[in-house]
Design a protein around this motif. Structure first.
Motif, PDB file in Angstrom:
ATOM      1  N   GLN A  35      10.011 -18.727 100.102  1.00  0.00           N
ATOM      2  CA  GLN A  35      10.504 -20.007  99.578  1.00  0.00           C
ATOM      3  C   GLN A  35      10.170 -20.136  98.094  1.00  0.00           C
ATOM      4  O   GLN A  35      11.007 -20.541  97.293  1.00  0.00           O
ATOM      5  CB  GLN A  35       9.861 -21.176 100.337  1.00  0.00           C
ATOM      6  CG  GLN A  35      10.403 -21.391 101.733  1.00  0.00           C
ATOM      7  CD  GLN A  35      11.854 -21.832 101.714  1.00  0.00           C
ATOM      8  OE1 GLN A  35      12.277 -22.514 100.801  1.00  0.00           O
ATOM      9  NE2 GLN A  35      12.617 -21.392 102.707  1.00  0.00           N
ATOM     10  N   GLY A  36       8.911 -19.798  97.767  1.00  0.00           N
ATOM     11  CA  GLY A  36       8.494 -19.891  96.378  1.00  0.00           C
ATOM     12  C   GLY A  36       9.289 -18.976  95.482  1.00  0.00           C
ATOM     13  O   GLY A  36       9.747 -19.358  94.403  1.00  0.00           O
ATOM     14  N   LEU A  37       9.530 -17.756  95.949  1.00  0.00           N
ATOM     15  CA  LEU A  37      10.306 -16.809  95.147  1.00  0.00           C
ATOM     16  C   LEU A  37      11.735 -17.292  94.964  1.00  0.00           C
ATOM     17  O   LEU A  37      12.348 -17.124  93.918  1.00  0.00           O
ATOM     18  CB  LEU A  37      10.288 -15.426  95.816  1.00  0.00           C
ATOM     19  CG  LEU A  37       8.981 -14.662  95.635  1.00  0.00           C
ATOM     20  CD1 LEU A  37       8.985 -13.409  96.490  1.00  0.00           C
ATOM     21  CD2 LEU A  37       8.762 -14.295  94.165  1.00  0.00           C
ATOM     22  N   LYS A  38      12.258 -17.938  96.035  1.00  0.00           N
ATOM     23  CA  LYS A  38      13.617 -18.472  95.908  1.00  0.00           C
ATOM     24  C   LYS A  38      13.654 -19.510  94.774  1.00  0.00           C
ATOM     25  O   LYS A  38      14.559 -19.503  93.939  1.00  0.00           O
ATOM     26  CB  LYS A  38      14.059 -19.110  97.229  1.00  0.00           C
ATOM     27  CG  LYS A  38      15.491 -19.647  97.168  1.00  0.00           C
ATOM     28  CD  LYS A  38      15.960 -20.185  98.506  1.00  0.00           C
ATOM     29  CE  LYS A  38      15.663 -21.665  98.616  1.00  0.00           C
ATOM     30  NZ  LYS A  38      16.111 -22.268  99.867  1.00  0.00           N
ATOM     31  N   ALA A  39      12.625 -20.389  94.773  1.00  0.00           N
ATOM     32  CA  ALA A  39      12.570 -21.412  93.728  1.00  0.00           C
ATOM     33  C   ALA A  39      12.508 -20.759  92.356  1.00  0.00           C
ATOM     34  O   ALA A  39      13.255 -21.123  91.434  1.00  0.00           O
ATOM     35  CB  ALA A  39      11.367 -22.315  93.942  1.00  0.00           C
ATOM     36  N   LEU A  40      11.642 -19.762  92.233  1.00  0.00           N
ATOM     37  CA  LEU A  40      11.491 -19.115  90.929  1.00  0.00           C
ATOM     38  C   LEU A  40      12.758 -18.378  90.519  1.00  0.00           C
ATOM     39  O   LEU A  40      13.129 -18.338  89.343  1.00  0.00           O
ATOM     40  CB  LEU A  40      10.300 -18.149  90.971  1.00  0.00           C
ATOM     41  CG  LEU A  40       8.946 -18.845  91.131  1.00  0.00           C
ATOM     42  CD1 LEU A  40       7.856 -17.824  91.397  1.00  0.00           C
ATOM     43  CD2 LEU A  40       8.613 -19.677  89.899  1.00  0.00           C
ATOM     44  N   SER A  41      13.470 -17.793  91.534  1.00  0.00           N
ATOM     45  CA  SER A  41      14.662 -17.012  91.190  1.00  0.00           C
ATOM     46  C   SER A  41      15.751 -17.895  90.606  1.00  0.00           C
ATOM     47  O   SER A  41      16.694 -17.416  89.985  1.00  0.00           O
ATOM     48  CB  SER A  41      15.191 -16.275  92.416  1.00  0.00           C
ATOM     49  OG  SER A  41      15.757 -17.199  93.325  1.00  0.00           O
ATOM     50  N   MET A  42      15.630 -19.204  90.830  1.00  0.00           N
ATOM     51  CA  MET A  42      16.639 -20.096  90.258  1.00  0.00           C
ATOM     52  C   MET A  42      16.306 -20.512  88.833  1.00  0.00           C
ATOM     53  O   MET A  42      17.121 -21.123  88.146  1.00  0.00           O
ATOM     54  CB  MET A  42      16.779 -21.341  91.136  1.00  0.00           C
ATOM     55  CG  MET A  42      17.404 -21.027  92.490  1.00  0.00           C
ATOM     56  SD  MET A  42      17.717 -22.497  93.477  1.00  0.00           S
ATOM     57  CE  MET A  42      16.114 -22.821  94.163  1.00  0.00           C
ATOM     58  N   SER A  43      15.090 -20.182  88.401  1.00  0.00           N
ATOM     59  CA  SER A  43      14.664 -20.597  87.063  1.00  0.00           C
ATOM     60  C   SER A  43      15.459 -19.872  85.985  1.00  0.00           C
ATOM     61  O   SER A  43      15.762 -18.680  86.111  1.00  0.00           O
ATOM     62  CB  SER A  43      13.174 -20.294  86.897  1.00  0.00           C
ATOM     63  OG  SER A  43      12.852 -20.311  85.531  1.00  0.00           O
ATOM     64  N   GLU A  44      15.807 -20.617  84.946  1.00  0.00           N
ATOM     65  CA  GLU A  44      16.610 -19.998  83.889  1.00  0.00           C
ATOM     66  C   GLU A  44      15.783 -19.128  82.959  1.00  0.00           C
ATOM     67  O   GLU A  44      16.313 -18.300  82.228  1.00  0.00           O
ATOM     68  CB  GLU A  44      17.310 -21.100  83.065  1.00  0.00           C
ATOM     69  CG  GLU A  44      18.540 -21.614  83.760  1.00  0.00           C
ATOM     70  CD  GLU A  44      19.097 -22.835  83.079  1.00  0.00           C
ATOM     71  OE1 GLU A  44      18.720 -23.099  81.926  1.00  0.00           O
ATOM     72  OE2 GLU A  44      19.914 -23.514  83.714  1.00  0.00           O
ATOM     73  N   VAL A  45      14.463 -19.362  82.973  1.00  0.00           N
ATOM     74  CA  VAL A  45      13.623 -18.595  82.034  1.00  0.00           C
ATOM     75  C   VAL A  45      12.915 -17.452  82.747  1.00  0.00           C
ATOM     76  O   VAL A  45      11.835 -17.036  82.359  1.00  0.00           O
ATOM     77  CB  VAL A  45      12.589 -19.513  81.354  1.00  0.00           C
ATOM     78  CG1 VAL A  45      13.292 -20.466  80.413  1.00  0.00           C
ATOM     79  CG2 VAL A  45      11.771 -20.279  82.386  1.00  0.00           C
ATOM     80  N   PHE A  46      13.525 -16.988  83.824  1.00  0.00           N
ATOM     81  CA  PHE A  46      12.906 -15.900  84.576  1.00  0.00           C
ATOM     82  C   PHE A  46      12.729 -14.688  83.666  1.00  0.00           C
ATOM     83  O   PHE A  46      13.693 -14.199  83.071  1.00  0.00           O
ATOM     84  CB  PHE A  46      13.819 -15.549  85.750  1.00  0.00           C
ATOM     85  CG  PHE A  46      13.117 -14.821  86.849  1.00  0.00           C
ATOM     86  CD1 PHE A  46      12.431 -15.518  87.838  1.00  0.00           C
ATOM     87  CD2 PHE A  46      13.116 -13.438  86.894  1.00  0.00           C
ATOM     88  CE1 PHE A  46      11.789 -14.851  88.855  1.00  0.00           C
ATOM     89  CE2 PHE A  46      12.459 -12.764  87.899  1.00  0.00           C
ATOM     90  CZ  PHE A  46      11.793 -13.471  88.895  1.00  0.00           C
TER      91      PHE A  46
END
Lengths: 185, 1023
Positions: B103-114
């Motif tokens: 779940q956490g990785l999913k949230a991070l994968s949506m971040s634009e500054v990944f």
């Protein structure tokens, strides 16, 4: 699914004779192999044109040959996804109706002389007419003379009121007949 | 600050040890509001993330993930980087934690500054550490979403992984079973292929991992909340399978195998997929499998199991042929199309020649499908088949065989006109001669069954300008003329008339010189000499009608219109002079003129000519007839007959609706002057002794006022931007005529004209004044014994005009209408008039004549007035109840089904009541309203089914034929209801339906048979 899985179950009230009759029907209704895999296909006739006379409230339309033909032409063949008309099993010229004398006669022609479905087809035609015609009518369904190997046996079976009634008591036979009579999707 | 810190500690504590899920949302809100930072959340979680108990660690990660899901967009690059490293590490932790980590990785994968480079490492970790298929459905879904997100944002990075990414994904989805996940997974595979990710050595593996689902066999549970249909899955899987030619070597054998399956859906799906694949394949991919594919398709079409399979088989064959036609040929490669078509021809051609003609149709259809793909294919097939068909036609003597051959030829000719005539006119010139002689021999064949097909073939042949020679075209026109004048078979004649219509547009000169004179002389011969011995066995009068119809049908070109319109008008002129022609014949002429008008609407030049010629002529003829009457006045002139004037209305209307503004405004002032001031200059013949005064209602000018119908046809059809001169005076005249007119035709035409004008009248003082005086006069008229019917008619039309444009006054007028329902004399008439209010009117106040119509006016009318009608019904006395029911059923009948279904619960008992109302109109309109609703109303019907069946069965014995038919149709519709509702009634219904089987009308018996047989099938597994 058609034949092999059938178990004859009769309520206790059924006599031995009744059981005999059923066995005979089921034997005549025959095997499940596709016998005539590639039949000739005939053109379907269009719907009957509605005339001014049909729309006149006052006039009495007699039941005629074409009306009887329209009742049976759309019956499904048991082994093809085609109607009896498309297979030329029923034709308008082989249908006779007499409204005054309350009499209907239908000749049907099996696609091949050894067609084991002949009895079932005859039964379907008979049942359709019994359901669709007023009670006063006497319905005669038989095979076109000279077109089937066991013509007489089939005709006798179809002409016997008791036997037809007995056949329709059997849920398996009724289901197969209903399949032939249900509208094509 | 410290306060916030301690609040955070509290919330974390509550979530982790207190198991309070709501705390997570509060923390997230806090982060969003800026009360604390993500870093602080991590710090406060510190101890619990290090807890030796996996469940507590899981709880901690869960809190963090939930916060991130809400706040991922606020994270800085640095934060994301730290968090990713943390999460990636957690993947190695205990398996109960994994879902939260994902779940956490999913949230991070949506971040634009990944941060760059991290996507690859996250995916690698997932591929390595997580055994996806042992997770729960939701968590698998999360993995797919993470991958989807990375593919969207980090395409280049993932591509740097090369084929490893593809391989990793194959392992992830291998064994997936949930349809929701499959939809996402299929989309990922599709993107992998379409966006050119490296497949490396894994093409076959990738194919295997998706093709194992083919053909899709999934039936969603009936209460499926996810709304995934079998269709969705089929379409997305098909998109994957047909996405790349690299799958060809695996897909094509699979398709061949599935086409031979016994399951029809598998056959269909295979054929569809083949068609889709052909769009991206070239001949290289198909080459090896062509014989197998052709054999399978041929088998399906020859042994037609169902029309659907046949259609799809033909479509797939066409796609194959098209694919082969499009491929670019290298100098050394062989032309596969040539070979393929040779194969098809070899297998099908001989069936065309077999004397029993057993497989002709399937063969012809296959050949036509193959030929329809490209001009090259068409040329090749036609060149081989046409000589054969021509030869066969001459060999077979029976007309039924000849007809079949002609029909097949027609199929090929149609293909040719699509492909060949334009590009390569010469290629078929060699067949021109024999084709013409075949078609001409068929059209003169003694057997009528050939004529219809021959006419169609002639049409196709002559449609192309250069193909037939001028002499042949002349011959075609002669044949068509002969068919119209002599043919006994009505269908062939109709086809000839239609063919003349489409060919006249292409060869106008030929038709003017060869067909028009013949039709014209026949038309005059018959009308002058009356009955003459018919040569062809067709009654002269029906030939006369055919000539009229043909003249109208062929008026598709301006030059022809100029010929035919004077001929038709000539008939009306003669009728005006002698006054002896019967009204039916004049109506027939008017119908033809209307047909011409409709065809002229597309062409401004023709329309202008038509309007200038026809409108003055019709006005002139009718005015003369009306003035003649002044003197003789024994019996009304035939041109003033209701039916004749009614037939002229659509002519004038059609000649006016599409008029250009200049012509319209000059024309309108002439016509309005004619009616208001008797200014006769517009008329073609205008030397009258007396003055034309249509609005004078007393005595001798009564016949003149009937012509207001023509005024209505003209002014109510004008576009809204055309200004009508003297509008106020005109409206006043119409208003008084509509209340004082003596004949129903006059006052209703006048009321309609008034309504048509106020519907388009712009808002303002003029409109307000006119409406004010109209409602006063209606009130007065209703109070006066002699003018009540007139006043009611005017009321209805004015109400309708205002309802359509949402004018505020409409409510008041409708209320008036409703109150009249309990009037002793006018009640029944008012109830009938409700159908006028809501139904579409053919001559005025419709879209075609530019009326002001607001959308959904019917729904609005319904919501505003149905409650009032229901209330009126409940409080009315027994005598008036039928009036309310009738009004109600008229309103309901015009409503869209969707609206009715939602209102049905409140209205159902009323509708049941209406079924036992003795009025036939009420019965009929209630039945027609009920029939389509029965299916959607199972719940409401449940408690009423006994009553409904009883009432319907009663109506099957009604004295009115249409009521009996509708009642039986409803009985048939009932059989679609759920079984438990029907079974208790089955035997009773079957017994009761035996009676209409012996009805004296055939149409009733037909419905009875259908309904009864269907009731027999209820509950049988065969149905």
């Amino acid at each position: 699914m058609r034949r092999s899985t059938v178990v004859i179950t009769c309520p206790e009230v059924c006599s031995y004779v009744f059981r005999e009759v059923l066995t005979l029907w089921l034997e005549m209704v025959g095997s499940s192999q596709l016998e005539n895999a590639n039949p000739l296909i005939y053109q379907r006739s269009g719907d009957r044109q509605v005339t001014a006379q049909d729309e006149d409230e006052e006039l009495h339309d007699r039941i005629d040959d074409r009306e009887i033909f329209d009742l049976i032409r759309s019956i499904n063949d048991p082994e093809h996804p085609l109607s009896l008309e498309e297979l030329n099993v029923v034709e308008e010229i082989r249908v006779k109706a007499n409204d005054e004398e309350s009499f209907v006669s239908v000749e049907f022609t099996p696609t091949i002389p050894h067609c084991s479905m002949a009895t079932l087809i005859g039964l379907s035609i008979k049942v359709k007419l019994l359901r669709s015609l007023p009670e006063r009518f006497k319905v005669d369904v038989h095979i076109t003379p000279g077109t089937h190997a066991s013509e007489h046996a089939v005709n006798k079976q179809l002409a016997d009121k008791e036997r037809v009634a007995a056949a329709l008591e059997n849920s398996h036979l009724l289901e197969v007949v209903n399949q032939c009579l249900s509208a094509r999707s | 600050m410290a306060e916030a810190q301690s609040a955070l500690w509290g919330l974390v504590e509550e979530f982790v040890t207190g198991q309070q899920d709501s705390a997570a949302a509060e923390v997230a809100t806090g982060v969003k509001d800026g009360a604390f930072t993500v870093l602080q959340v991590v710090e406060s979680l510190g101890s619990c993330l290090a807890n030796p108990e996996p469940r507590s660690r899981g709880r901690g990660v869960q809190l963090l993930s939930q916060v991130l899901l809400q706040c991922y967009s606020r994270l800085t690059e640095k934060e994301v980087e730290v968090l990713v490293v943390f999460y990636e590490n957690r993947l190695k932790d205990h398996h109960v934690i994994t879902p939260h980590v994902l779940q956490g990785l999913k949230a991070l994968s949506m971040s634009e500054v990944f941060p760059l480079g991290l996507a690859v490492s996250v995916l690698k970790s997932i591929f390595q550490e997580v055994h996806v298929q042992s997770l729960m459905q939701l968590d698998r879904h999360t993995v797919y979403l993470i991958i989807t997100n990375f593919m969207k944002n980090r395409e280049d990075e993932l591509k740097s992984l090369g084929a490893d990414f593809t391989f990793g994904f194959i392992q992830v989805m291998d064994g997936e079973k949930d349809p929701r996940n499959l939809l996402v997974a299929f989309r990922i595979v599709h993107d992998i292929i379409i966006k050119n990710y490296a497949l490396g050595p894994f093409v076959e593996e990738l194919f295997e991992v998706v093709s194992c689902y083919f053909p899709i066999d999934f039936n969603p549970p009936s209460n499926d909340p996810h709304g995934i249909t079998r269709e969705d899955l089929i379409m997305s899987l098909r998109a994957v399978l047909a996405a790349t030619p690299r799958f060809a070597e695996f897909l094509l054998p699979l398709l061949i195998e599935k086409m031979d399956s016994d399951v029809q859906s598998a056959k269909l799906d295979s054929l569809h997929t083949l068609k889709a694949a052909c769009a991206v394949y070239g001949q290289k991919e198909l080459k090896e499998y062509l014989p197998g594919l052709w054999a399978s398709i041929r088998k399906e079409v020859f042994q037609t199991a169902s029309e659907k399979v046949e259609t799809e088989g033909l479509a797939a064959l066409q796609a194959l042929s098209a694919c082969l036609s499009c491929s670019v040929l290298g100098s050394d490669s062989e032309d596969l199309l040539e070979g393929f078509l040779n194969n098809v021809l070899q297998d099908c051609r001989h069936h065309l020649c077999e004397p029993d003609m057993k497989l002709v149709w399937p063969s012809a259809k296959l050949l036509q499908a193959a030929a329809s793909a490209s001009s090259r294919a068409c040329l090749k097939v036609s060149a081989s088949v046409l000589p054969l068909l021509l030869e066969q036609y001459n060999q077979h003597g029976q007309s039924s065989h000849r007809r079949t051959i002609l029909e097949m030829t027609l199929g090929f000719l149609k293909l040719q006109s699509k492909w060949l005539f334009d590009e390569d006119g010469d290629s078929l010139q060699s067949f021109r001669e024999p084709l013409c002689s075949m078609v001409f021999s068929a059209v003169t064949d003694p057997s009528a069954q050939l004529h219809l097909v021959a006419v169609k073939a002639m049409t196709v042949l002559s449609t192309d300008q250069g193909f037939l020679s001028a002499e042949d075209i002349d011959l075609v026109a002669d044949h068509l003329t002969r068919l119209i004048l002599e043919e006994a078979d009505p269908q062939s004649c109709q086809a000839a008339i239609e063919a003349s219509g489409s060919l006249a547009k292409i060869h106008p000169a030929v038709f003017i010189s060869r067909m028009v004179p013949q039709l014209c002389s026949r038309l005059q011969a018959v009308s002058m000499e009356g009955v003459e011995p018919a040569s062809s066995g067709v009654p002269e009068h029906s030939i006369w009608l055919r000539c009229l119809e043909a003249l109208a049908a062929m008026s598709t070109h301006h030059s022809i219109v100029e010929e035919t319109v004077p001929i038709l008008l000539g008939h009306l002129k003669r009728a005006q002079k002698d006054g002896q022609t019967n009204a039916e014949d004049i109506v027939a002429v008017c119908k033809s003129l209307h047909h011409v008008a409709v065809q002229c609407q597309e062409n401004a030049k023709s329309l202008c000519f038509y309007h200038k010629t026809v409108v003055p002529c019709l006005l002139s003829l009718t005015v003369q007839a009306a003035m003649q009457d002044r003197e003789t006045a024994v019996e009304s002139h035939v041109l003033l007959n209701d039916s004749v004037l009614n037939a002229m209305v659509p002519i004038i209307s059609a000649a006016t609706t599409h008029l250009n503004p200049e012509l319209a405004s000059s024309s309108v002032s002439q016509v309005v002057n004619l009616f208001l001031d008797g200014e006769v200059s517009v008329l073609t013949e205008n030397n009258f002794t007396a003055k034309f005064l249509p609005f004078q209602t007393d005595g001798p000018s009564a016949p003149q006022s009937r012509l207001v119908a023509l005024l209505m046809a003209f002014v109510c059809s004008l576009p809204r931007n055309v200004e009508i001169p003297h509008l106020s005076r005109l409206l006043q005249h119409l208003l008084s005529l509509s209340l004082s007119g003596s004949s129903p035709f006059t006052y209703s035409s006048s009321a309609k004209c008034f309504a048509g004008l106020i519907n388009k009248c712009p808002p303002g003082d003029l409109l307000d004044d006119v409406l004010q005086s109209a409602s006063c006069k209606i009130e007065l008229g209703l109070a006066d014994e002699h003018t009540r019917t007139q006043a009611l008619t005017l009321l209805v039309w004015v109400t309708k005009a205002l309802i359509l444009r949402y004018h505020p006054l409409n409510g008041q007028l409708t209320k008036k209408m409703i109150s009249l329902l309990c009037d002793r004399d006018l009640g029944p008439l008012a109830a009938d008039m409700f159908s006028l209010l809501v139904s579409e009117c053919p001559d005025i106040l419709n879209k075609a004549c530019h009326a002001a119509i607001r959308i959904m006016f019917r729904q609005r009318f319904f919501t505003e007035n149905v409650p009032k009608l229901v209330e009126g019904f409940n409080s009315a006395n027994e005598d008036n109840k039928p009036n309310y029911l009738k009004a109600l059923s008229h309103v309901l009948n015009c409503l869209p089904k969707q609206v009715l279904v939602t209102e049905l619960p409140s209205l159902f008992s009323l509708l049941l009541e209406a079924l036992s109302c003795s009025d036939r109109v009420v019965q009929l309109s209630t039945l027609t309203c009920l029939e389509p609703l029965l299916l959607d109303a199972a719940d409401i019907l449940n408690s009423h089914i006994d009553t409904l069946i009883r009432k319907l069965l009663n109506l099957t014995c009604s004295p009115s034929m249409v009521v009996r038919i509708s009642a039986l149709k409803c009985m048939l519709a009932l059989t679609k209801l759920p079984l438990p509702m029907l079974l208790p009634h089955k035997q009773q219904v079957i017994r009761a339906l035996a009676k209409p089987l012996d009805d004296k009308k055939r149409l009733v018996r037909k419905e009875a048979v259908e309904a009864r047989c269907q009731w027999f099938l209820i509950g049988s597994s065969g149905s």
